[in-house]
Motif scaffolding. Sequence first.
Motif, short mmCIF file in Angstrom:
data_model
loop_
_atom_site.label_atom_id
_atom_site.label_comp_id
_atom_site.label_asym_id
_atom_site.label_seq_id
_atom_site.Cartn_x
_atom_site.Cartn_y
_atom_site.Cartn_z
N PRO A 138 2.75 -9.49 2.74
CA PRO A 138 3.96 -9.08 2.97
C PRO A 138 4.55 -10.44 2.85
CG PRO A 138 3.18 -8.95 4.93
CD PRO A 138 1.75 -8.93 4.27
N TYR A 175 -2.16 3.52 3.26
CA TYR A 175 -2.19 2.33 3.88
C TYR A 175 -1.22 1.41 3.36
CZ TYR A 175 -7.07 4.11 4.07
OH TYR A 175 -8.13 4.89 4.30
N ASP A 177 2.32 -0.21 3.65
CA ASP A 177 3.26 -0.42 4.91
C ASP A 177 4.82 -0.82 4.26
OD1 ASP A 177 3.03 -3.05 3.70
OD2 ASP A 177 1.90 -3.75 5.05
N THR A 178 5.16 -0.47 3.20
CA THR A 178 6.42 -0.55 2.72
C THR A 178 6.63 0.03 1.31
OG1 THR A 178 7.92 -2.25 2.24
CG2 THR A 178 6.00 -2.67 1.36
N GLU A 205 12.26 -8.80 9.08
CA GLU A 205 11.61 -8.08 7.80
C GLU A 205 11.12 -9.20 6.87
OE1 GLU A 205 12.24 -4.23 4.70
OE2 GLU A 205 13.85 -4.80 6.07
#
Length: 238
Positions: A138, A175, A177-178, A205
């Motif tokens: 991320p 899976y 996550d965004t 974030e």
Amino acid sequence: MSTTPTSTLRFCLRQWSAWAPGLETREAWSGWDGTLPHGDASPKVDAMPAMLRRRADRLGKMTLETLYAPDIAYHGQPLIHASRHGEATRTVPLLQALARDGAVSPQAFSMAVHNATAGLFTIATRTHAPVTAIAAGPETALAGLLEACSQLADGAASVLLCFSDEPLPALYQPYADTAEAPFALTLDLVAGDDFTLGTGAACTEDATPLSLLHFLLGGETALPLSIRGGWQIVRSAM
């Protein structure tokens, strides 16, 4: 809260290019409201020799389209390609073949590695430019920008920073996550004081490459980049 970083790197954005389904021109991006693009379209990459172009899947073609854009003046400067997932649409069939047959196609594997598209570009342009491939989960937007700014601080006259990604294959979707989108963008960065990258701001974030582009093309004062470390970009006062 002050937006002045405690330790900093500085840069200017000399030029940029981007491509995504439905956002295929500079004018479209200039009016972009930040909504995530979607669709199955793929660019043609007409500027690249066909024998090399046909080796690229959609992710690679999006990346190459931005590197070949008329606004990007590539002249052998360092190239950084940052992608969170890379060629996931290639690696899933390879892993399935490995599990099923115990072997994979060397030719298919050669284009599944993280630096494959950048390698195609340097082959096509016949340059020996240094290439850095980055995947940082991320925090990929931060990692790519930090690497680019570090190279500028170390003396590079300019650096091309390219981001590209697309939604995960169906096997991996549980899976994710965004929210994800198909896109590619290239930033031509040079030394200067237009933007400051440093620490000092709380963040809830992690910023994405698309949110980074939206900030650079907009007028906001600061963009928090990473939950860990409080990294942010601050735009210099005009």
